[in-house]
Write a protein that holds these residues in place. Sequence first.
Motif, PDB file in Angstrom:
ATOM      1  N   HIS A 135       0.849  -1.005   0.064  1.00 37.35           N
ATOM      2  CA  HIS A 135       0.340  -0.350   0.168  1.00 37.35           C
ATOM      3  C   HIS A 135       1.140   1.554  -0.077  1.00 37.35           C
ATOM      4  O   HIS A 135       0.276   2.165  -0.896  1.00 37.35           O
ATOM      5  CB  HIS A 135      -0.967  -0.005   1.508  1.00 37.35           C
ATOM      6  N   GLN A 136       2.557   1.762   1.029  1.00 37.69           N
ATOM      7  CA  GLN A 136       3.209   2.099   1.246  1.00 37.69           C
ATOM      8  C   GLN A 136       3.296   2.725  -0.438  1.00 37.69           C
ATOM      9  O   GLN A 136       4.227   3.623  -0.741  1.00 37.69           O
ATOM     10  CB  GLN A 136       3.948   2.505   2.145  1.00 37.69           C
ATOM     11  N   ASN A 145      -7.770 -13.857  -1.268  1.00 36.89           N
ATOM     12  CA  ASN A 145      -9.202 -13.496  -0.654  1.00 36.89           C
ATOM     13  C   ASN A 145      -9.253 -11.531  -1.925  1.00 36.89           C
ATOM     14  O   ASN A 145     -10.265 -11.168  -2.592  1.00 36.89           O
ATOM     15  CB  ASN A 145      -9.785 -13.217   0.186  1.00 36.89           C
ATOM     16  N   GLN A 146      -8.319 -11.262  -1.252  1.00 34.98           N
ATOM     17  CA  GLN A 146      -8.231  -9.820  -1.622  1.00 34.98           C
ATOM     18  C   GLN A 146      -7.867  -9.924  -3.332  1.00 34.98           C
ATOM     19  O   GLN A 146      -8.338  -8.621  -4.196  1.00 34.98           O
ATOM     20  CB  GLN A 146      -7.156  -8.913  -1.294  1.00 34.98           C
ATOM     21  N   ALA A 147      -7.391 -10.661  -3.722  1.00 34.41           N
ATOM     22  CA  ALA A 147      -6.878 -10.944  -5.866  1.00 34.41           C
ATOM     23  C   ALA A 147      -8.044 -11.461  -5.805  1.00 34.41           C
ATOM     24  O   ALA A 147      -8.478 -10.426  -7.214  1.00 34.41           O
ATOM     25  CB  ALA A 147      -5.395 -12.196  -5.847  1.00 34.41           C
ATOM     26  N   TYR A 148      -8.891 -11.939  -5.045  1.00 40.85           N
ATOM     27  CA  TYR A 148      -9.830 -12.070  -6.544  1.00 40.85           C
ATOM     28  C   TYR A 148     -11.194 -11.072  -6.146  1.00 40.85           C
ATOM     29  O   TYR A 148     -11.527 -10.660  -6.818  1.00 40.85           O
ATOM     30  CB  TYR A 148     -10.984 -13.124  -5.028  1.00 40.85           C
ATOM     31  N   ASP A 200      -6.348  -5.973   3.587  1.00 41.53           N
ATOM     32  CA  ASP A 200      -7.795  -6.372   4.566  1.00 41.53           C
ATOM     33  C   ASP A 200      -6.452  -6.703   6.211  1.00 41.53           C
ATOM     34  O   ASP A 200      -7.330  -6.846   6.897  1.00 41.53           O
ATOM     35  CB  ASP A 200      -8.711  -7.729   4.917  1.00 41.53           C
ATOM     36  N   ALA A 201      -5.240  -5.750   6.407  1.00 43.68           N
ATOM     37  CA  ALA A 201      -4.930  -6.021   7.384  1.00 43.68           C
ATOM     38  C   ALA A 201      -4.615  -6.635   8.033  1.00 43.68           C
ATOM     39  O   ALA A 201      -5.025  -6.889   9.196  1.00 43.68           O
ATOM     40  CB  ALA A 201      -5.237  -4.772   8.614  1.00 43.68           C
ATOM     41  N   TYR A 202      -4.447  -7.924   7.237  1.00 46.95           N
ATOM     42  CA  TYR A 202      -4.489  -9.915   7.833  1.00 46.95           C
ATOM     43  C   TYR A 202      -3.396  -9.872   6.848  1.00 46.95           C
ATOM     44  O   TYR A 202      -2.977 -10.327   5.809  1.00 46.95           O
ATOM     45  CB  TYR A 202      -5.902  -9.869   7.314  1.00 46.95           C
ATOM     46  N   GLU A 207     -10.825   1.607   2.567  1.00 41.38           N
ATOM     47  CA  GLU A 207     -10.958   3.208   1.673  1.00 41.38           C
ATOM     48  C   GLU A 207      -9.704   2.708   0.861  1.00 41.38           C
ATOM     49  O   GLU A 207      -9.459   3.369  -0.228  1.00 41.38           O
ATOM     50  CB  GLU A 207     -10.817   4.273   2.812  1.00 41.38           C
ATOM     51  N   ALA A 208      -8.792   2.499   1.579  1.00 41.36           N
ATOM     52  CA  ALA A 208      -6.942   2.367   0.366  1.00 41.36           C
ATOM     53  C   ALA A 208      -7.533   1.393  -0.596  1.00 41.36           C
ATOM     54  O   ALA A 208      -7.108   1.579  -1.279  1.00 41.36           O
ATOM     55  CB  ALA A 208      -6.409   1.921   1.288  1.00 41.36           C
ATOM     56  N   ARG A 209      -8.552   0.656  -0.763  1.00 38.47           N
ATOM     57  CA  ARG A 209      -7.798  -0.256  -1.312  1.00 38.47           C
ATOM     58  C   ARG A 209      -9.113  -0.795  -2.726  1.00 38.47           C
ATOM     59  O   ARG A 209      -9.564  -1.442  -3.393  1.00 38.47           O
ATOM     60  CB  ARG A 209      -8.785  -2.015  -0.769  1.00 38.47           C
ATOM     61  N   LYS A 210      -9.856   0.760  -2.776  1.00 39.46           N
ATOM     62  CA  LYS A 210     -10.951   1.363  -3.602  1.00 39.46           C
ATOM     63  C   LYS A 210     -10.301   1.347  -5.245  1.00 39.46           C
ATOM     64  O   LYS A 210      -9.362   1.547  -5.519  1.00 39.46           O
ATOM     65  CB  LYS A 210     -11.744   2.642  -3.679  1.00 39.46           C
ATOM     66  N   PRO A 211     -10.526   0.669  -5.782  1.00 36.65           N
ATOM     67  CA  PRO A 211     -10.608   0.508  -7.353  1.00 36.65           C
ATOM     68  C   PRO A 211     -10.259   1.803  -8.335  1.00 36.65           C
ATOM     69  O   PRO A 211     -11.116   2.531  -7.005  1.00 36.65           O
ATOM     70  CB  PRO A 211     -11.125  -0.479  -8.471  1.00 36.65           C
ATOM     71  N   PHE A 212      -9.738   2.642  -8.774  1.00 35.08           N
ATOM     72  CA  PHE A 212     -10.086   3.072  -9.742  1.00 35.08           C
ATOM     73  C   PHE A 212      -9.767   2.974 -11.188  1.00 35.08           C
ATOM     74  O   PHE A 212      -8.797   2.726 -11.472  1.00 35.08           O
ATOM     75  CB  PHE A 212      -8.905   4.856  -9.296  1.00 35.08           C
ATOM     76  N   GLY A 213     -10.824   3.417 -11.810  1.00 35.15           N
ATOM     77  CA  GLY A 213     -10.652   3.990 -13.886  1.00 35.15           C
ATOM     78  C   GLY A 213     -10.576   2.478 -14.013  1.00 35.15           C
ATOM     79  O   GLY A 213     -11.173   1.591 -13.610  1.00 35.15           O
ATOM     80  N   ARG A 214      -9.396   1.723 -14.189  1.00 35.71           N
ATOM     81  CA  ARG A 214      -8.566   0.247 -15.238  1.00 35.71           C
ATOM     82  C   ARG A 214      -8.587  -0.199 -13.779  1.00 35.71           C
ATOM     83  O   ARG A 214      -7.908  -1.003 -14.737  1.00 35.71           O
ATOM     84  CB  ARG A 214      -8.791   0.548 -16.710  1.00 35.71           C
TER      85      ARG A 214
END
Length: 641
Positions: free
Chosen positions: A432-433, A627-630, A617-619, A601-608
């Motif tokens: 994320h950073q 799961n986050q890839a899916y 998921d801080a996990y 909030e951080a993982r929201k998609p933007f455009g494509r």
Amino acid sequence: MSWTDKELGMDCRITRRDFMNGAAMAIAAAITPRTFAQGATEPQDRPGYDPPAAHGLRGSHAGAFEVAHQLRDGTFWKNAGHSESTGESYDLIVVGGGISGLSSARFFHQAAGKTARVLILDNHDDFGGHAKRNEFQVDKTFMLGFGGTFSIESPAPYSPVAKGVIRDLGIDVSSYAKHLDKKAYDSLGLRKKYFFDRETFGADCLVAHPSDWQDQKLWREFAAQAPLTDKAKADLKRLYALDEDLMPGLSSDQKKAKLARMSYADYLTNLVKVDRQVVTLLDPEQKSLYGVGIDAISAQDAWGLDMPGFEGLKLAPGPGPGMGRDAIPNEEAEKYFFHFPDGNASIARLLVRSLIPEAVPGKSADDIVTSQVRYEQLDQPAHPTRIRLNSTVVRVRHEGDPSTANSVEVTYVQQGRTYTVKGAHCILACWHQVIPLLTNELPAAQVAQLRSAQKVPLVYTNVALRNWESFVRLQTQSVTAPGSYFTEFGLDRRVSIGDYHCTTRPDEPIVLTMERYPCSPGHPARQQHIAGRYDLYGTSFETFERKIRELLARSLGSGGFDPARDITAITANRWPHGYAYQYNSLWDPFWLNGGPLPCVEARKPFGRIAIANADADAYAYTDCAINQAYRAVSDLKIKAS
């Protein structure tokens, strides 16, 4: 006693000399005919390219982070030359070749079709992210170690999606018992021990851990040998037998709320009133979960993890407010466990096999352990999926307005040259950073939440030993060393899968695993992680090696361990950006009061562009990465062609 460099074996010729500080010296590694270990900047299609065979300073190795640090410091674009277009176009470009990135490619193919073209870019010299594999050859014995992610496990049950991936890759989690030799150590009477160092406790002393503190025989043995003060011994015995309500007049929920707001160290010091040596002794107990000592772990989480001192509170079963997910017991989750000899590197290899069969020969989760990856096959034009290593992404941007653009341009650096490639979609499966450094298309609020993410620094070290006879003489399997540089070390699990067979006799070679979590006690967890990251980047391999040899000599020397004779290879997997940071009631008010989570909030998609990683998921677990890839692929709303 003190040990000279010569006695420690610092002058011995082992494979570490070819990889001092992670940089290859172009010397052939004589450990096995089929490998020629390489540095971080060599082409992945070079004959003999085989990163798992490299030793020395690995993990975040030299060549993997320098460009990203220049980007962070604002110097990269000032010095960057003209970027070259590769002329390539893909349906999806994935930034990051860890388990989340590899899973993203897998899910994308399921959504868009097997012929969809996918490019995976990774800054390391191997795929897998933190799921790294270390290979060793001692005489004629081939051995594996895990350089990062340890196993299939999680404090919560695996989701149907994550379980489905594990099952489809051919992994039968329920079969683990047949692969594990439980008798190898038990039959020899090997036990867990404490190593008390003279700098912290006044004397170097290896003492049996009283696994059952209520067993009077074990306690007497421990108390007779441990170099603790009489008060510390009395307080320790009292702590494990404590049945006093230290919070009278409060309900169970009220007690949990108070425990969530105090550290376990403060609970022991201020409520139980134990000697400081007791706090020091217990400090490393949960570092493998949180990367910090008990000064930065809530007392409520300590209760959930069965740490001593809470019996008299009569707390009701079930989590309290702000309780960490690791500290919430779940019987189903505890049964879902599987450890490959190379940790979850085998999962990464199975994912690559499913994406590029030509690169990883074999047909099962049993033969994956001994399969030799054909790295030259990872980035071939004829394959629908391509994996390009040693490639640090420096920019990701839409070609036009993100809301209407039809493509994304990705710029990366490889071998000192800058390239651009285009894709219809992009998934950022990196930290994320890093994401705010790659794009300026995000709203300020999302950028702030991405930057709020933290990483837990750690070092997983594997030491190849010529034999483990000294461990048998000392009846030792694993050691907790509260005051030492490495706070945990132990003989690797005896796991045999397919054609890979672990050693079982003490006169045979073995891999010893050692763990270090750089901490700054007394500071908030995030500050400790930042300080720890600087610590690891500033530590040379020579320092790691000396600390390893000194600790093993001092703790095992009485059993005949000779570091100059018995150590044949060392691989220090340094991860300044290690575990995904997990929210903590001591430092994250939103976690305590049920407020919005920054990671959402951080993982929201933007455009494509979508985001997939464990930070999302801080996990810090493999099922989270899957799961986050899916979810990220779902965010792209792909329609099958």
